[in-house]
Enzyme design. Structure first.
Site, short mmCIF file in Angstrom:
data_model
loop_
_atom_site.label_atom_id
_atom_site.label_comp_id
_atom_site.label_asym_id
_atom_site.label_seq_id
_atom_site.Cartn_x
_atom_site.Cartn_y
_atom_site.Cartn_z
N HIS A 35 -2.07 0.26 -9.65
CA HIS A 35 -2.67 -0.62 -8.64
C HIS A 35 -3.40 -1.78 -9.35
O HIS A 35 -4.54 -2.11 -9.05
CB HIS A 35 -3.63 0.13 -7.73
CG HIS A 35 -3.79 -0.52 -6.39
ND1 HIS A 35 -4.03 0.18 -5.23
CD2 HIS A 35 -3.76 -1.83 -6.01
CE1 HIS A 35 -4.13 -0.65 -4.21
NE2 HIS A 35 -3.97 -1.88 -4.67
N GLU A 78 -4.27 7.72 -4.89
CA GLU A 78 -4.65 7.02 -6.11
C GLU A 78 -6.02 7.50 -6.59
O GLU A 78 -6.94 7.60 -5.78
CB GLU A 78 -4.68 5.50 -5.86
CG GLU A 78 -3.31 4.94 -5.51
CD GLU A 78 -3.33 3.45 -5.19
OE1 GLU A 78 -4.43 2.83 -5.28
OE2 GLU A 78 -2.28 2.90 -4.87
N ARG A 99 0.85 -1.18 0.00
CA ARG A 99 0.00 0.00 0.00
C ARG A 99 0.89 1.24 0.00
O ARG A 99 1.97 1.25 0.59
CB ARG A 99 -0.92 0.03 1.22
CG ARG A 99 -2.04 -1.01 1.21
CD ARG A 99 -3.06 -0.71 0.12
NE ARG A 99 -4.20 -1.61 0.15
CZ ARG A 99 -4.27 -2.76 -0.50
NH1 ARG A 99 -3.22 -3.16 -1.23
NH2 ARG A 99 -5.34 -3.52 -0.44
#
Length: 304
Positions: free
Chosen positions: A269, A250, A221
């Site tokens: 991601h 993000e 993360r």
């Protein structure tokens, strides 16, 4: 996911939504919810019948577990469904840096045939004998270790409880030993969950301990890293490069320096997204539905 589930003939009425507004509208009739990114805890007010949430993601930080417990709502994570995908992605990011594949792709787009590199330090590198430090050796981290071992690397794994075993790693240490092992690392890989213990784990002090030739790979993360400190180190050449599937914000803001740094490989991601992802989640969902109907408390990946 709905067409795949419906085709299995469960007899369960399903609906699929793609916006938060549509989710709020559908929730009053929902007994079971399969969700991840659309979830926000104020949606509980719209869900009087809800009994079970199957998280599509491995992470469950977005869910108010205390509120779920108070309401008798069961929660299971998607842990393990992306083990193969994320571990392979981490290795892919490492190879992209080591073999300079991203640079080769840029040169291809620009129709540049690179001449022979007379400076050995400007050439691609080899992995045998190099040391990989993996922070988080659960299912994903352990598989990264196994692949790295197949590439003849030496692997040091870090986990919260080293007593759980070293798995495929050559050596297992505690998270508290991170700064002691960082100077040994040629490649540092984050595959840990984001917790109070791992937030900003890779900070300026940790980065300062890394070799100038070290690579940093993050498939965990963005919050596990002090992003400003990482950008500074990459810009100044204090570490060789980074392969990042996750960032602090993000989508990554358009003005982030990470977009244009030549020693960074970015993916959006997407490490866990494969053609098999939905099938893997449905496998957990179906097993848990069977257990719930039978009154079994022992759900697969039970969180609440």
């Amino acid at each position: 996911m709905k067409p795949i589930f419906d085709a299995r003939g469960s007899g369960i009425t399903t609906a699929q939504v793609s916006t938060r507004a549509d989710l709020a509208a559908a929730l009053p009739e929902a007994d079971v919810l399969v969700v991840s990114g659309l979830w926000q805890n104020d949606l509980l007010a719209h869900a009087p019948k809800l009994k079970y949430i199957q998280s599509v993601s491995s992470g469950t930080n977005q869910y108010d577990k205390a509120a779920f417990a108070a309401r008798g709502i069961r929660l299971a994570s998607g842990q393990g469904v992306n083990k193969n995908a994320v571990s392979e992605h981490a290795i892919g990011l490492m190879l992209s840096l080591t073999r300079r594949l991203a640079l080769a792709r840029d040169n291809q787009s620009a129709r540049i045939w690179r001449p022979e590199q007379t400076d050995p330090m400007a050439r691609e590198d080899e992995l045998p004998g190099k040391v990989m430090v993996i922070v988080g050796t659960g299912g994903i981290g352990d598989r990264i270790a196994r692949i790295a071992k197949a590439l003849d690397m030496r692997v040091i794994g870090l986990r919260r409880d080293p007593a759980k075993g070293k798995g495929a790693a050559d050596e297992i240490r505690s998270f508290h030993d991170l700064k002691a092992v960082l100077p040994e690392a040629d490649v540092v890989v984050l595959s840990c969950p984001l917790t109070e213990e791992t937030a900003n784990l890779i900070d300026a002090g940790a980065i300062a301990l890394m070799k100038p030739a070290a690579q940093f790979i993050n498939v965990a993360r963005g919050g596990c890293v002090d992003e400003a400190a990482l950008i500074a180190a990459l810009t100044e050449g204090r570490i060789a490069g980074a392969g990042l599937d996750v960032t602090a914000t993000e989508p990554l803001p358009a003005d982030s320096p990470l977009w244009s740094l030549p020693n960074v490989v970015l993916t959006p991601h997407a490490a866990g997204e494969t053609r098999n992802y939905e099938l893997n989640v449905l496998s957990i969902l179906e097993r848990n539905l069977d257990r719930l109907w039978a009154g079994d408390e022992a759900l697969v990946n039970r969180i609440v």
